[in-house]
Design a protein around this motif. Structure first.
Motif, mmCIF file in Angstrom:
data_model
loop_
_atom_site.group_PDB
_atom_site.id
_atom_site.type_symbol
_atom_site.label_atom_id
_atom_site.label_comp_id
_atom_site.label_asym_id
_atom_site.label_seq_id
_atom_site.Cartn_x
_atom_site.Cartn_y
_atom_site.Cartn_z
ATOM 1 N N ALA A 229 2.299 22.116 60.195
ATOM 2 C CA ALA A 229 1.506 21.790 59.009
ATOM 3 C C ALA A 229 0.790 20.458 59.198
ATOM 4 C CB ALA A 229 2.398 21.736 57.781
ATOM 5 N N GLU A 230 -0.469 20.410 58.776
ATOM 6 C CA GLU A 230 -1.285 19.202 58.796
ATOM 7 C C GLU A 230 -2.025 19.097 57.467
ATOM 8 O OE1 GLU A 230 -1.293 17.013 61.149
ATOM 9 O OE2 GLU A 230 -0.854 17.986 63.074
ATOM 10 N N MET A 231 -2.449 17.898 57.103
ATOM 11 C CA MET A 231 -3.275 17.729 55.917
ATOM 12 C C MET A 231 -4.595 18.479 56.115
ATOM 13 S SD MET A 231 -2.631 13.670 55.058
ATOM 14 C CE MET A 231 -3.450 13.704 53.465
ATOM 15 N N ALA A 232 -5.047 19.175 55.098
ATOM 16 C CA ALA A 232 -6.257 19.989 55.219
ATOM 17 C C ALA A 232 -7.516 19.276 54.739
ATOM 18 C CB ALA A 232 -6.089 21.296 54.451
ATOM 19 N N PHE A 233 -7.351 18.130 54.056
ATOM 20 C CA PHE A 233 -8.496 17.413 53.499
ATOM 21 C C PHE A 233 -9.353 18.361 52.653
ATOM 22 C CE2 PHE A 233 -6.806 14.493 56.484
ATOM 23 C CZ PHE A 233 -7.182 13.228 56.055
ATOM 24 N N SER A 234 -10.667 18.356 52.808
ATOM 25 C CA SER A 234 -11.522 19.119 51.891
ATOM 26 C C SER A 234 -11.491 20.619 52.122
ATOM 27 C CB SER A 234 -12.968 18.615 51.972
ATOM 28 O OG SER A 234 -13.092 17.390 51.287
ATOM 29 N N ALA A 235 -10.843 21.091 53.171
ATOM 30 C CA ALA A 235 -10.639 22.536 53.295
ATOM 31 C C ALA A 235 -9.788 23.044 52.133
ATOM 32 C CB ALA A 235 -9.979 22.873 54.630
ATOM 33 N N THR A 236 -9.072 22.125 51.488
ATOM 34 C CA THR A 236 -8.286 22.459 50.298
ATOM 35 C C THR A 236 -9.169 23.060 49.205
ATOM 36 O OG1 THR A 236 -6.780 20.620 50.792
ATOM 37 C CG2 THR A 236 -6.695 21.520 48.567
ATOM 38 N N LYS A 237 -10.400 22.586 49.096
ATOM 39 C CA LYS A 237 -11.302 23.058 48.038
ATOM 40 C C LYS A 237 -11.501 24.576 48.111
ATOM 41 C CE LYS A 237 -13.958 18.712 47.885
ATOM 42 N NZ LYS A 237 -12.964 17.935 48.606
ATOM 43 N N ALA B 277 -14.458 26.876 55.481
ATOM 44 C CA ALA B 277 -13.832 25.783 54.751
ATOM 45 C C ALA B 277 -13.722 24.652 55.755
ATOM 46 C CB ALA B 277 -12.451 26.203 54.258
ATOM 47 N N ARG B 278 -14.102 23.455 55.357
ATOM 48 C CA ARG B 278 -14.031 22.353 56.303
ATOM 49 C C ARG B 278 -13.599 21.079 55.606
ATOM 50 N NH1 ARG B 278 -20.366 20.763 57.742
ATOM 51 N NH2 ARG B 278 -20.972 20.158 55.627
ATOM 52 N N GLY B 279 -12.936 20.215 56.354
ATOM 53 C CA GLY B 279 -12.475 18.957 55.805
ATOM 54 C C GLY B 279 -12.542 17.843 56.817
ATOM 55 N N ASN B 280 -12.718 16.639 56.321
ATOM 56 C CA ASN B 280 -12.744 15.442 57.161
ATOM 57 C C ASN B 280 -13.764 15.588 58.292
ATOM 58 O OD1 ASN B 280 -10.976 13.507 59.407
ATOM 59 N ND2 ASN B 280 -11.393 12.741 57.364
ATOM 60 N N ALA B 281 -15.022 15.812 57.885
ATOM 61 C CA ALA B 281 -16.146 15.955 58.822
ATOM 62 C C ALA B 281 -15.950 17.113 59.797
ATOM 63 C CB ALA B 281 -16.360 14.650 59.579
ATOM 64 N N GLY B 282 -15.195 18.106 59.378
ATOM 65 C CA GLY B 282 -15.015 19.291 60.209
ATOM 66 C C GLY B 282 -13.813 19.250 61.125
ATOM 67 N N SER B 283 -13.066 18.145 61.121
ATOM 68 C CA SER B 283 -11.886 18.096 61.982
ATOM 69 C C SER B 283 -10.801 19.058 61.501
ATOM 70 C CB SER B 283 -11.329 16.672 62.058
ATOM 71 O OG SER B 283 -10.941 16.200 60.782
ATOM 72 N N HIS B 284 -10.955 19.562 60.282
ATOM 73 C CA HIS B 284 -10.116 20.656 59.783
ATOM 74 C C HIS B 284 -11.062 21.777 59.396
ATOM 75 C CE1 HIS B 284 -6.536 18.183 59.783
ATOM 76 N NE2 HIS B 284 -7.307 17.217 59.339
ATOM 77 N N LEU B 285 -10.963 22.889 60.072
ATOM 78 C CA LEU B 285 -11.950 23.940 59.913
ATOM 79 C C LEU B 285 -11.293 25.315 59.849
ATOM 80 C CD1 LEU B 285 -15.091 24.608 60.013
ATOM 81 C CD2 LEU B 285 -14.679 25.136 62.423
ATOM 82 N N TRP C 259 -7.459 18.920 63.437
ATOM 83 C CA TRP C 259 -7.550 17.629 64.120
ATOM 84 C C TRP C 259 -8.224 17.723 65.488
ATOM 85 C CZ3 TRP C 259 -7.861 14.065 60.990
ATOM 86 C CH2 TRP C 259 -6.933 13.783 59.981
ATOM 87 N N GLY C 260 -9.268 18.547 65.568
ATOM 88 C CA GLY C 260 -10.038 18.636 66.808
ATOM 89 C C GLY C 260 -11.447 18.125 66.588
ATOM 90 N N ALA C 261 -11.953 17.340 67.499
ATOM 91 C CA ALA C 261 -13.312 16.822 67.418
ATOM 92 C C ALA C 261 -14.295 17.849 67.989
ATOM 93 C CB ALA C 261 -13.414 15.501 68.169
ATOM 94 N N GLU C 262 -15.574 17.642 67.694
ATOM 95 C CA GLU C 262 -16.653 18.487 68.237
ATOM 96 C C GLU C 262 -16.422 19.970 67.943
ATOM 97 O OE1 GLU C 262 -17.845 17.472 72.261
ATOM 98 O OE2 GLU C 262 -16.883 15.518 72.061
#
Length: 371
Positions: A92-100, A319-327, A342-345
């Motif tokens: 489990a990781e924080m989802a940030f705005s993917a929560t929306k 759904a994306r969060g934290n500039a897409g690092s959660h997708l 937590w992946g970049a690019e």
């Protein structure tokens, strides 16, 4: 890169399907291996990571729980089966705005139950002071879910104007009527969570668990958090109210594998194992473009004009969060779901995986024209 989750079937099917049909396995493996090597830096200390992102010192205080990140992880699911994974996709990781986007599923439950009418003013079904003003009485559930309410105020100690996201690509103007402008605003999403809690009569994690997560076979490791002061009285009982993001802590904490289950549910039009968990009508509403923000639906991003991810197929929703690092990426044209944590690019990941997985024949395939 493979793991013990590769080949795992999320949704058993009676129809004979081959998740590997047409897939370039070498290209897929190369894509996920590259993503595993692109972790977002600094996430092992979430308090410091969040502090570095907040520019307004007067409202940077974290008021919800935090979960330190543990590196890149994810899964690629095709036709209900895991065909690639990296890191630890059950963590489990924080989802940030993917929560929306998950919050919008709770709205769908109320919609399917007949308690929520999208174009009806919220004040007709819930009694909250935020919807008692002239502006508030005009706010509909659709306005809340597609981020066009243009509500101004303060909730749980955070004012709407403090969210810098609202000014990055918003179309709203000060004092505008609901529906006339769009802005991506966590405080307003928190208002949506409050309204849905009152409408549901119980906590949203309880609703999500019983109506969605248990039916789709999700793990017990996910959780959904609010702020320390976020609660509402429902018939004499203090009920916590969750947040729709993680700017100030909280939000949905969920694994890539469980997030992929949610994506597959949406890809299948709300059906799972022969059961209609959410109505197909609601999934269609989720992915209907907002009139003033065409690449946004009901808390889901739409790539129809490739303005969200230019290198990714236009048939994708996410759904994306934290500039897409959660997708969470859902592409019905390919029967494809990608969950990346937590992946970049991530745009490179989307482009490479989509290149390795061909569209299936049908009206959503793009007919080979850049889908």
């Amino acid at each position: 890169m493979t793991s013990r989750h590769d080949g795992e079937v999320l949704e058993p099917s009676d129809r004979p399907v081959d998740p590997w049909e047409g897939v370039n396995e070498a290209a897929l493996a190369q894509a996920v291996q590259a993503q595993a090597a692109r972790p977002v830096p600094g996430i092992e200390d979430m308090a410091s990571y969040l502090a570095a992102q907040v520019s307004d010192t007067a409202h940077r205080e974290v008021v919800g729980p935090l979960l330190d990140g543990q590196g890149a992880s994810g899964v690629v699911v095709r036709r209900g089966a895991v065909i690639a994974s990296w890191g630890e996709p059950t963590r489990a990781e924080m989802a940030f705005s993917a929560t929306k986007s998950v919050l919008s599923l709770v709205g769908g439950i109320a919609f399917d139950d007949g308690a929520l009418r999208l174009d009806e003013p919220v004040c007709r079904s819930v009694d909250l002071p935020q919807f008692g003003t002239a502006h508030g009485r005009a706010i509909t559930w659709r306005h809340l879910l597609d981020q066009t309410s243009q509500w101004e105020g303060e909730l749980w100690g955070k004012p709407t104007w403090v969210d810098a996201q609202s000014t990055r690509e918003g179309t709203e103007s000060a004092g505008g009527a609901p529906g006339e402008g769009w802005a991506y605003n966590d405080v307003r999403v928190n208002l949506t969570a409050l309204a849905l809690t009152v409408l549901s009569g119980r906590s949203l994690p309880d609703v999500l668990r019983t109506r969605v997560m248990t039916p789709i076979g999700a793990s017990d490791d996910w959780s959904w958090h609010g702020y320390e002061n976020a609660a509402v009285d429902l018939n004499g009982t203090r009920v916590p109210v969750v947040s729709g993001g993680a700017h100030w802590g909280g939000g949905l904490w969920i694994s890539a594998l469980d997030l992929a289950r949610i994506g597959h549910l949406c890809l299948r039009g709300g059906a799972w194992g022969g059961r209609q968990v959410l109505s197909r009508r609601w999934i269609e509403e989720l992915w209907t473009p907002c009139p003033v923000k065409p690449h946004y639906g009901l808390s889901w991003w739409l790539n129809d004009d490739r303005s969200v991810w230019p290198r990714a197929p236009r048939t994708g929703r996410c759904a994306r969060g934290n500039a897409g690092s959660h997708l969470l990426w859902v592409d019905p044209a390919r029967e494809l779901v990608i969950a990346s944590r937590w992946g970049a690019e991530v745009e490179q990941l989307l482009a490479e995986v989509s290149g390795a997985v061909p569209p299936v024949p049908g009206p959503l395939s793009g007919q080979g024209t850049g889908a």
